[in-house]
Write a protein that holds these residues in place. Sequence first.
Motif, PDB file in Angstrom:
ATOM      1  N   TYR A   7       0.831  -1.212   0.000  1.00 41.25           N
ATOM      2  CA  TYR A   7       0.000   0.000   0.000  1.00 41.25           C
ATOM      3  C   TYR A   7       0.862   1.256   0.000  1.00 41.25           C
ATOM      4  O   TYR A   7       0.568   2.235  -0.706  1.00 41.25           O
ATOM      5  CB  TYR A   7      -0.934   0.001   1.218  1.00 41.25           C
ATOM      6  N   VAL A   8       1.945   1.235   0.776  1.00 43.87           N
ATOM      7  CA  VAL A   8       2.859   2.382   0.815  1.00 43.87           C
ATOM      8  C   VAL A   8       3.472   2.636  -0.564  1.00 43.87           C
ATOM      9  O   VAL A   8       3.691   3.780  -0.971  1.00 43.87           O
ATOM     10  CB  VAL A   8       3.971   2.159   1.869  1.00 43.87           C
ATOM     11  N   ASN A   9       3.712   1.551  -1.293  1.00 46.58           N
ATOM     12  CA  ASN A   9       4.302   1.663  -2.627  1.00 46.58           C
ATOM     13  C   ASN A   9       3.278   1.994  -3.713  1.00 46.58           C
ATOM     14  O   ASN A   9       3.604   1.985  -4.903  1.00 46.58           O
ATOM     15  CB  ASN A   9       5.030   0.373  -3.001  1.00 46.58           C
ATOM     16  N   GLY A  10       2.057   2.274  -3.311  1.00 44.25           N
ATOM     17  CA  GLY A  10       1.049   2.723  -4.269  1.00 44.25           C
ATOM     18  C   GLY A  10       0.123   1.655  -4.797  1.00 44.25           C
ATOM     19  O   GLY A  10      -0.707   1.933  -5.670  1.00 44.25           O
ATOM     20  N   CYS A  11       0.219   0.437  -4.304  1.00 42.59           N
ATOM     21  CA  CYS A  11      -0.676  -0.634  -4.766  1.00 42.59           C
ATOM     22  C   CYS A  11      -2.052  -0.479  -4.122  1.00 42.59           C
ATOM     23  O   CYS A  11      -2.154  -0.138  -2.945  1.00 42.59           O
ATOM     24  CB  CYS A  11      -0.102  -1.996  -4.420  1.00 42.59           C
ATOM     25  N   GLN A  12      -3.078  -0.737  -4.896  1.00 44.61           N
ATOM     26  CA  GLN A  12      -4.436  -0.677  -4.367  1.00 44.61           C
ATOM     27  C   GLN A  12      -4.996  -2.072  -4.107  1.00 44.61           C
ATOM     28  O   GLN A  12      -5.666  -2.311  -3.098  1.00 44.61           O
ATOM     29  CB  GLN A  12      -5.362   0.045  -5.352  1.00 44.61           C
ATOM     30  N   TYR A  13      -4.710  -2.983  -5.020  1.00 41.41           N
ATOM     31  CA  TYR A  13      -5.223  -4.347  -4.903  1.00 41.41           C
ATOM     32  C   TYR A  13      -4.058  -5.326  -4.773  1.00 41.41           C
ATOM     33  O   TYR A  13      -3.336  -5.573  -5.739  1.00 41.41           O
ATOM     34  CB  TYR A  13      -6.078  -4.709  -6.108  1.00 41.41           C
ATOM     35  N   ILE A  14      -3.907  -5.877  -3.581  1.00 42.21           N
ATOM     36  CA  ILE A  14      -2.818  -6.819  -3.301  1.00 42.21           C
ATOM     37  C   ILE A  14      -3.423  -8.211  -3.127  1.00 42.21           C
ATOM     38  O   ILE A  14      -4.300  -8.411  -2.279  1.00 42.21           O
ATOM     39  CB  ILE A  14      -2.045  -6.403  -2.043  1.00 42.21           C
ATOM     40  N   ALA A  15      -2.961  -9.142  -3.929  1.00 46.09           N
ATOM     41  CA  ALA A  15      -3.497 -10.507  -3.875  1.00 46.09           C
ATOM     42  C   ALA A  15      -2.526 -11.428  -3.147  1.00 46.09           C
ATOM     43  O   ALA A  15      -1.310 -11.236  -3.188  1.00 46.09           O
ATOM     44  CB  ALA A  15      -3.746 -11.030  -5.285  1.00 46.09           C
ATOM     45  N   GLY A  16      -3.067 -12.424  -2.505  1.00 44.93           N
ATOM     46  CA  GLY A  16      -2.275 -13.509  -1.945  1.00 44.93           C
ATOM     47  C   GLY A  16      -2.706 -14.799  -2.596  1.00 44.93           C
ATOM     48  O   GLY A  16      -3.893 -14.967  -2.918  1.00 44.93           O
ATOM     49  N   THR A  17      -1.778 -15.709  -2.829  1.00 44.59           N
ATOM     50  CA  THR A  17      -2.144 -16.992  -3.421  1.00 44.59           C
ATOM     51  C   THR A  17      -1.415 -18.135  -2.732  1.00 44.59           C
ATOM     52  O   THR A  17      -0.273 -17.983  -2.283  1.00 44.59           O
ATOM     53  CB  THR A  17      -1.863 -17.017  -4.936  1.00 44.59           C
ATOM     54  N   ASP A  18      -2.104 -19.276  -2.632  1.00 49.54           N
ATOM     55  CA  ASP A  18      -1.538 -20.468  -2.015  1.00 49.54           C
ATOM     56  C   ASP A  18      -2.258 -21.679  -2.573  1.00 49.54           C
ATOM     57  O   ASP A  18      -3.322 -21.559  -3.198  1.00 49.54           O
ATOM     58  CB  ASP A  18      -1.696 -20.405  -0.493  1.00 49.54           C
ATOM     59  N   GLU A  19      -1.666 -22.861  -2.348  1.00 49.74           N
ATOM     60  CA  GLU A  19      -2.278 -24.092  -2.840  1.00 49.74           C
ATOM     61  C   GLU A  19      -2.441 -25.098  -1.709  1.00 49.74           C
ATOM     62  O   GLU A  19      -1.834 -24.963  -0.653  1.00 49.74           O
ATOM     63  CB  GLU A  19      -1.449 -24.697  -3.982  1.00 49.74           C
ATOM     64  N   ALA A  20      -3.247 -26.111  -1.965  1.00 51.89           N
ATOM     65  CA  ALA A  20      -3.436 -27.212  -1.026  1.00 51.89           C
ATOM     66  C   ALA A  20      -3.443 -28.513  -1.814  1.00 51.89           C
ATOM     67  O   ALA A  20      -4.072 -28.595  -2.874  1.00 51.89           O
ATOM     68  CB  ALA A  20      -4.754 -27.057  -0.269  1.00 51.89           C
ATOM     69  N   GLY A  21      -2.728 -29.512  -1.296  1.00 52.73           N
ATOM     70  CA  GLY A  21      -2.796 -30.826  -1.911  1.00 52.73           C
ATOM     71  C   GLY A  21      -1.605 -31.234  -2.744  1.00 52.73           C
ATOM     72  O   GLY A  21      -1.738 -32.046  -3.657  1.00 52.73           O
ATOM     73  N   ARG A  22      -0.427 -30.743  -2.419  1.00 43.28           N
ATOM     74  CA  ARG A  22       0.753 -31.171  -3.183  1.00 43.28           C
ATOM     75  C   ARG A  22       1.190 -32.587  -2.812  1.00 43.28           C
ATOM     76  O   ARG A  22       1.701 -33.321  -3.651  1.00 43.28           O
ATOM     77  CB  ARG A  22       1.918 -30.198  -2.952  1.00 43.28           C
ATOM     78  N   GLY A  23       1.003 -32.971  -1.553  1.00 44.60           N
ATOM     79  CA  GLY A  23       1.555 -34.230  -1.074  1.00 44.60           C
ATOM     80  C   GLY A  23       0.693 -35.471  -1.190  1.00 44.60           C
ATOM     81  O   GLY A  23       1.225 -36.582  -1.197  1.00 44.60           O
ATOM     82  N   PRO A  24      -0.626 -35.379  -1.282  1.00 42.91           N
ATOM     83  CA  PRO A  24      -1.463 -36.576  -1.277  1.00 42.91           C
ATOM     84  C   PRO A  24      -1.238 -37.499  -2.477  1.00 42.91           C
ATOM     85  O   PRO A  24      -0.731 -37.083  -3.513  1.00 42.91           O
ATOM     86  CB  PRO A  24      -2.893 -36.006  -1.303  1.00 42.91           C
TER      87      PRO A  24
END
Length: 255
Positions: free
Chosen positions: A66-83
Amino acid sequence: MKDQTISQIKQYMEKEKLQEKEIAALKKDKRKGVQLLVQSYEKKKEKERDLEERFQKMCHFERIGYVNGCQYIAGTDEAGRGPLAGPIVAAAVILPSNWKLLGLNDSKQLNEKTKNKFYSIITQEAVSYGVSIIPSQRIDELNIYEASKLAMRDAINQLQPAPDHVLIDAVKLPDLPYSSESIIKGDEKSISIAAASILAKVTRDRIMQQLHHEYPVYDFKSNMGYGTKHHLQSIKAHGISPYHRRSFAPIKELV
């Protein structure tokens, strides 16, 4: 409050935020029940302060964006690599800049009830979110690492509005059309990644529970496709299902 019953004091403490002078007065009350209420109240407030402090630490990367001027910051992650069975699921989330959910953490640290509760809150309050599901057949074609990256990209591409910056758990996605940042153990350090972690995990768990009804012999509702002792014994006894990952050991040897 000395003229109030213990029940009345309890009700007041549950509804009101006590002032320091009120707490001090209650500590002087010699009734054991009142002292127990004060101890319980102070423990509750200490826990809330700890959760608040943890949440603020997890906002670190978002605040920088936000300080760097971003308005929309997304986070991404996954589930299920090991099964050994089932899809890999990725989620991407854009949260409001003033959003707060105390207790938010890596989905692996939360019980099922809390994950489902947080799933509902996140999907209702997020600016945008996307979920991508890559089936076991596609995992076998690509390999699990490439499948996880594909799922993350697809989840991110579903976001509307598009993000200005993406926070990614551990994986690097250099070909995104937005700036991005890979964070080791990001689901413990970023609220956006933690929120994505919960969406991915709950979505995948629900899929595995559905698959359990189709193939109950593998007990997918309990093991979520992981190679537990019972699951491995079931594979040896009954073979594999269409949802097992044929490129994974020990299934690869059986095929």
